[in-house]
Design an enzyme around this catalytic site. Structure first.
Site, mmCIF file in Angstrom:
data_model
loop_
_atom_site.group_PDB
_atom_site.id
_atom_site.type_symbol
_atom_site.label_atom_id
_atom_site.label_comp_id
_atom_site.label_asym_id
_atom_site.label_seq_id
_atom_site.Cartn_x
_atom_site.Cartn_y
_atom_site.Cartn_z
ATOM 1 N N SER A 147 0.833 -1.205 0.000
ATOM 2 C CA SER A 147 0.000 0.000 0.000
ATOM 3 C C SER A 147 0.866 1.253 0.000
ATOM 4 O O SER A 147 2.028 1.215 0.452
ATOM 5 C CB SER A 147 -0.857 -0.014 1.269
ATOM 6 O OG SER A 147 -1.441 1.247 1.497
ATOM 7 N N TYR A 161 -0.730 -0.366 10.422
ATOM 8 C CA TYR A 161 -0.975 -0.954 9.101
ATOM 9 C C TYR A 161 0.184 -0.605 8.163
ATOM 10 O O TYR A 161 0.729 -1.468 7.469
ATOM 11 C CB TYR A 161 -2.296 -0.396 8.556
ATOM 12 C CG TYR A 161 -2.579 -0.671 7.106
ATOM 13 C CD1 TYR A 161 -2.963 -1.928 6.670
ATOM 14 C CD2 TYR A 161 -2.478 0.359 6.156
ATOM 15 C CE1 TYR A 161 -3.240 -2.168 5.329
ATOM 16 C CE2 TYR A 161 -2.756 0.130 4.818
ATOM 17 C CZ TYR A 161 -3.137 -1.131 4.405
ATOM 18 O OH TYR A 161 -3.408 -1.364 3.083
#
Ligand SMILES: NC(=O)c1ccc[n+]([C@@H]2O[C@H](COP(=O)([O-])OP(=O)(O)OC[C@H]3O[C@@H](n4cnc5c(N)ncnc54)[C@H](O)[C@@H]3O)[C@@H](O)[C@H]2O)c1
Length: 249
Positions: A147, A161
């Protein structure tokens, strides 16, 4: 060109979202795709859709965070299909199921582990299970879906995350150096904002995406499909941003 006939691909979390798009793309290139998901119904339906479209697919439901389940399932798949040639580590929590966001200083340590478990341990479990066979057979592709949060700092409460996603990118870089000699490549894809995120979250961010739209499962699939192909054999240890131009550096 980009033909994967005769190859077996395993795509984790492919019952929906990006994984489903990636699975469909690999099947369209001729691979037999094993659709994994923690949700057996979603995995079955996604595999069936590929078959209905004329592709080759089967499903296999298990949780990527469960080391024993991953090893046992992948061992079984390797026996059935004479090995897994392509692994796409797609599972991660930043999609349809709203991700818990908290500034690091306000976060609860008890909530950290689940992000690391899914986004980093899940990748380690699956990669560890397929890699020896790929090296023995002298061909393999490991592609990990990371990501933008894994390559840059963001002020949106996703630090744990992001740390896990960054770990998954560097894991690919290191492993790539260890297995290149066996014809196995390892790369990561950093997705930008995709169309699985909740609308209210997306609407504030879309104006900052130069291409003017969210990414789609097909966008993710095209990049994975290229990296999986024979033609990408000299590309390894890299990170590719698929983000509509959001981070041009
Ligand atoms: N959606 C985004 O905007 C975005 C942005 C950047 C990166 N990503 C990354 O892209 C990947 C796919 O995201 P998505 O938006 O398609 O997610 P999604 O939530 O829409 O789909 C994820 C799929 O994985 C399955 N799954 C969840 N936990 C699992 C587990 N432990 N084991 C097996 N299957 C499991 C779910 O059932 C679901 O079908 C993730 O790694 C995510 O972090 C997404």
């Amino acid at each position: 060109m980009l033909d994967l006939t005769g190859k077996t691909a395993l795509v984790t979390g492919a019952g929906s979202g990006m994984g489903q798009g990636i699975a469909r793309q690999l099947a369209s290139q001729g691979a037999h795709v094993v659709v994994n998901d923690i949700d057996a119904d979603k995995a079955r339906a996604s595999a069936q859709q590929i078959v209905d479209d004329g592709g080759k697919a089967s499903h296999s439901a298990w949780d990527v965070t469960d080391s024993a389940a991953v090893t046992s399932a992948i061992d079984g798949l390797c026996t059935t299909f004479a090995g897994i040639d392509i692994l796409v580590n797609n599972v991660g929590n930043a999609g349809a199921v709203e991700m818990e966001q908290a500034l690091f200083k306000d976060s609860l340590p008890d909530n950290w582990r689940k992000f690391i478990d899914v986004n980093l341990y899940g990748v380690m479990h699956c990669t560890h299970a397929v890699l020896p066979g790929m090296c023995e057979r002298g061909w393999g592709r490991v592609i990990t879906i990371s990501s933008a949060a894994g390559r840059t700092g963001l002020n949106i409460g996703v630090s744990i995350y992001g740390a896990a996603k960054a770990g998954s990118i560097n894991l690919m870089r290191h492993i790539s150096q260890e297995v290149a000699q066996y014809g196995v490549t390892c790369n990561a894809i950093a997705l930008g904002l995709m169309d699985t995120v909740p609308e209210e979250f997306a609407e504030h961010i879309i104006p900052s995406i130069p291409c003017g739209r969210l990414g789609t499962a097909a966008d993710a699939g095209y990049m994975a499909g290229f990296l999986a192909a024979h033609e990408a054999s000299w590309i390894t240890g890299q990170l590719f941003c698929v983000d509509g131009g959001a981070a041009p550096y």
